[in-house]
Write an enzyme that holds these catalytic residues in place. Sequence first.
Site, mmCIF file in Angstrom:
data_model
loop_
_atom_site.group_PDB
_atom_site.id
_atom_site.type_symbol
_atom_site.label_atom_id
_atom_site.label_comp_id
_atom_site.label_asym_id
_atom_site.label_seq_id
_atom_site.Cartn_x
_atom_site.Cartn_y
_atom_site.Cartn_z
ATOM 1 N N LYS A 222 0.827 -1.205 0.000
ATOM 2 C CA LYS A 222 0.000 0.000 0.000
ATOM 3 C C LYS A 222 0.863 1.258 0.000
ATOM 4 O O LYS A 222 0.638 2.177 -0.777
ATOM 5 C CB LYS A 222 -0.941 -0.009 1.211
ATOM 6 C CG LYS A 222 -1.881 -1.193 1.224
ATOM 7 C CD LYS A 222 -2.829 -1.175 2.396
ATOM 8 C CE LYS A 222 -2.134 -1.419 3.724
ATOM 9 N NZ LYS A 222 -1.543 -2.757 3.860
ATOM 10 N N GLU A 438 4.699 -36.981 9.435
ATOM 11 C CA GLU A 438 4.729 -36.197 8.195
ATOM 12 C C GLU A 438 4.273 -37.022 7.000
ATOM 13 O O GLU A 438 3.542 -36.534 6.149
ATOM 14 C CB GLU A 438 6.139 -35.633 7.949
ATOM 15 C CG GLU A 438 6.610 -34.624 8.990
ATOM 16 C CD GLU A 438 5.652 -33.454 9.171
ATOM 17 O OE1 GLU A 438 4.924 -33.100 8.224
ATOM 18 O OE2 GLU A 438 5.608 -32.897 10.290
ATOM 19 N N HIS A 441 0.542 -37.125 6.817
ATOM 20 C CA HIS A 441 -0.026 -35.992 6.071
ATOM 21 C C HIS A 441 0.099 -36.219 4.578
ATOM 22 O O HIS A 441 -0.867 -36.111 3.824
ATOM 23 C CB HIS A 441 0.767 -34.704 6.365
ATOM 24 C CG HIS A 441 0.552 -34.125 7.725
ATOM 25 N ND1 HIS A 441 -0.684 -33.883 8.238
ATOM 26 C CD2 HIS A 441 1.438 -33.697 8.658
ATOM 27 C CE1 HIS A 441 -0.559 -33.345 9.442
ATOM 28 N NE2 HIS A 441 0.737 -33.225 9.721
HETATM 29 P P1 ADP Z 1 2.111 -1.988 3.271
HETATM 30 O O1 ADP Z 1 2.184 -0.523 3.250
HETATM 31 O O2 ADP Z 1 0.944 -2.536 2.505
HETATM 32 O O3 ADP Z 1 2.214 -2.631 4.619
HETATM 33 P P2 ADP Z 1 4.576 -1.745 1.893
HETATM 34 O O4 ADP Z 1 4.153 -0.912 0.760
HETATM 35 O O5 ADP Z 1 5.273 -1.054 2.995
HETATM 36 O O6 ADP Z 1 3.362 -2.563 2.474
HETATM 37 O O7 ADP Z 1 5.461 -2.936 1.330
HETATM 38 C C1 ADP Z 1 6.666 -3.319 1.910
HETATM 39 C C2 ADP Z 1 7.657 -3.754 0.871
HETATM 40 O O8 ADP Z 1 7.221 -4.932 0.212
HETATM 41 C C3 ADP Z 1 7.846 -2.738 -0.232
HETATM 42 O O9 ADP Z 1 8.812 -1.812 0.104
HETATM 43 C C4 ADP Z 1 8.270 -3.603 -1.404
HETATM 44 O O10 ADP Z 1 9.657 -3.830 -1.378
HETATM 45 C C5 ADP Z 1 7.571 -4.901 -1.148
HETATM 46 N N1 ADP Z 1 6.349 -5.007 -1.952
HETATM 47 C C6 ADP Z 1 5.103 -5.099 -1.465
HETATM 48 N N2 ADP Z 1 4.213 -5.213 -2.477
HETATM 49 C C7 ADP Z 1 4.908 -5.168 -3.625
HETATM 50 C C8 ADP Z 1 4.543 -5.237 -5.008
HETATM 51 N N3 ADP Z 1 3.282 -5.361 -5.407
HETATM 52 N N4 ADP Z 1 5.536 -5.156 -5.920
HETATM 53 C C9 ADP Z 1 6.813 -5.035 -5.525
HETATM 54 N N5 ADP Z 1 7.214 -4.963 -4.253
HETATM 55 C C10 ADP Z 1 6.289 -5.047 -3.292
HETATM 56 ZN ZN ZN Z 2 1.625 -32.231 11.362
#
Ligand code: ADP
Ligand code: ZN
Length: 623
Positions: A222, A438, A441
């Site tokens: 996000k 395991e 499963h």
């Molecule tokens: P949120 O704000 O949803 O908690 P972030 O935007 O902080 O998540 O995401 C954390 C990190 O994860 C980003 O800095 C990036 O490196 C990686 N990431 C998350 N989603 C994506 C995506 N769709 N594409 C590439 N990298 C991603």
């Molecule tokens: Zn188990």
Amino acid sequence: MDQKNNQPPKKPDGKRPKFSIWFALMITVALVLIISTIYNAVSNSQYTQTTFSEFMAEAEKDNLAEVEIRYDRVVYMTKAEAAKHPSQQKACFTGLPNGDILGLARELDVLGTSVNVEIVEDNSTIMMILYYIIMFGAIFGIMMLLTKKMGGGMMGNIGTSKAKVYMEKKTGVTFQDVAGQDEAKESLQEIIDFLHNPQKYTEIGAKLPKGALLVGSPGTGKTLLAKAVAGEANVPFFSISGSDFVEMFVGVGASRVRDLFQQAAKVAPCIIFIDEIDAVGRSRDSRYGGNSEHEQTLNQLLGEIDGFDSSKGIVCLAATNRPEILDKALLRAGRFDRQIIVDRPNLQGRLDTLKVHTKKIKLAEDVDLRKIAQATAGAVGADLANLVNEAALRAVRKDRKAVNQEDLLVSFETVIAGTEKKNTVLSDTEKRIVAYHEVGHALVAALEKHSQPVSKITIVPHTSGALGYTMQMPEEEKYLKTSGELLTELRTLVGGRAAEELVFSVQTTGASNDIQRATALARNMVTLYGMSDVLGLMAPATVSNQYLSDQSYLDCSQETSALVDKEVQNILNTCYNQAKGLLEANRNLLDEISLHLLAKETITGDEMMAFINPPKAEEATEE
Ligand code: ADP
Ligand code: ZN
């Protein structure tokens, strides 16, 4: 199947108490007053206290041996005293009439006294002021340090949000850096367009939404998306976390909100990003707790959002994973009325994310990112970014120039299943039980129709506490699951315990995680998915948060609740008996595969399938 849930820990619900700078100031002033009072008392006690008229009387009699006129007092010694002992205590009085030091000196001169008058006025006043300033500074500094140590972090906490707002002129992030999330990008495209050219919209008279709410689990990207919007539109990016607004002192949060919007207005067009808006935007009704500080902050936020002139080009983006607890007022038209869902990535999304993050990393030829993407169902972008980084670190540790598939697979286990912990030493009996567990499963899964193929079985203990695990890899992404598939999942989950009972006639603690997961799944079948015969379509539970797995709470009568428990138990027992029956019927396979696993510790799904569907005789000789 002690696979780990790969959800990153929830961000703390930032309500930590902070010390205000005012608090430190108040204490400092109080301390300075106390210290100077004590100082005065001590220094006064060195002298015999007299009055101005007593002093003048001695002066007129030319009785003074020495006079020191200081900034706040006159210290003198009479000739009689001086004659007694040279080190005799001096006398002093404070409060020179009109504070007229020179006047007093002149008067003594006129009186023709032979006394030696010393004026130490200027110097010591400055010294005194300096002394106060230094003392004030020192105490204040100590207070700051102390409150900071106590978790305050109170620099710039006086209402201005400067220290907490992060402003990036250029985020340098574009949509290319965000893998997948096509729908979210499409919804945000309009905002970018608007930031590029606000006039185009205002000329027609179109009103753009002032804000959009990004909804999704932690780590789904996000923040990244919001930054990408700023990057694409080439505007500054203000970010602050909702928890920074939540203050111990009433009014601080509100003034911070005001400040944030003021700062943003100065550089518009720009993006304001409020992370974890649920910390401040929590519903005002008391169900989720509330107080007047929180209400003030929220009201201020609502006011600012209503107040800012969107034609200038300010867009407010906010992120949350708990949209259901947000105050309805925040979601009204003209505020965050647009919700943009940022989902966990699907197979393609995960593959794209892996590609984005491996772009700058040297990959060996054997790397197959699709395999990794397949194995990481449920992982979010942040997990995948972490996985790639771990793999790169491992390659460096192993002194290799490029990351290979093994690095990626091992770091997958580190990030998602916990690190391999080779030094947990299991006794032979324990190892045998874990192996059978395991394979229990895996075998149930392999013999069932609807199940996901097994990709790996291991009895190497992990730091996560799992003594072994069975990894299943879906062939394709599934959005709908049939009741048949869920029952298969249940039988697979209890298959471990079934094997233990069947072979060793024991029950171990190793199955606890399986049992919890099976129970939760069976409960959801009964209470949410309408898959039980007894309750039918009735859903006695309500989902409390659809973005964070299937958290739900029961809201039904006690009788129904008892019925639910009974039905859950029924389903679990049936599945358990079926799993046990299946293993009993295939006892040979169970033994063979378990012995093989015991010998090798880790086997692949293909190795296991070779036992179940043995290759034809001629082909087998090729091996
Ligand atoms: P949120 O704000 O949803 O908690 P972030 O935007 O902080 O998540 O995401 C954390 C990190 O994860 C980003 O800095 C990036 O490196 C990686 N990431 C998350 N989603 C994506 C995506 N769709 N594409 C590439 N990298 C991603
Ligand atoms: Zn188990």
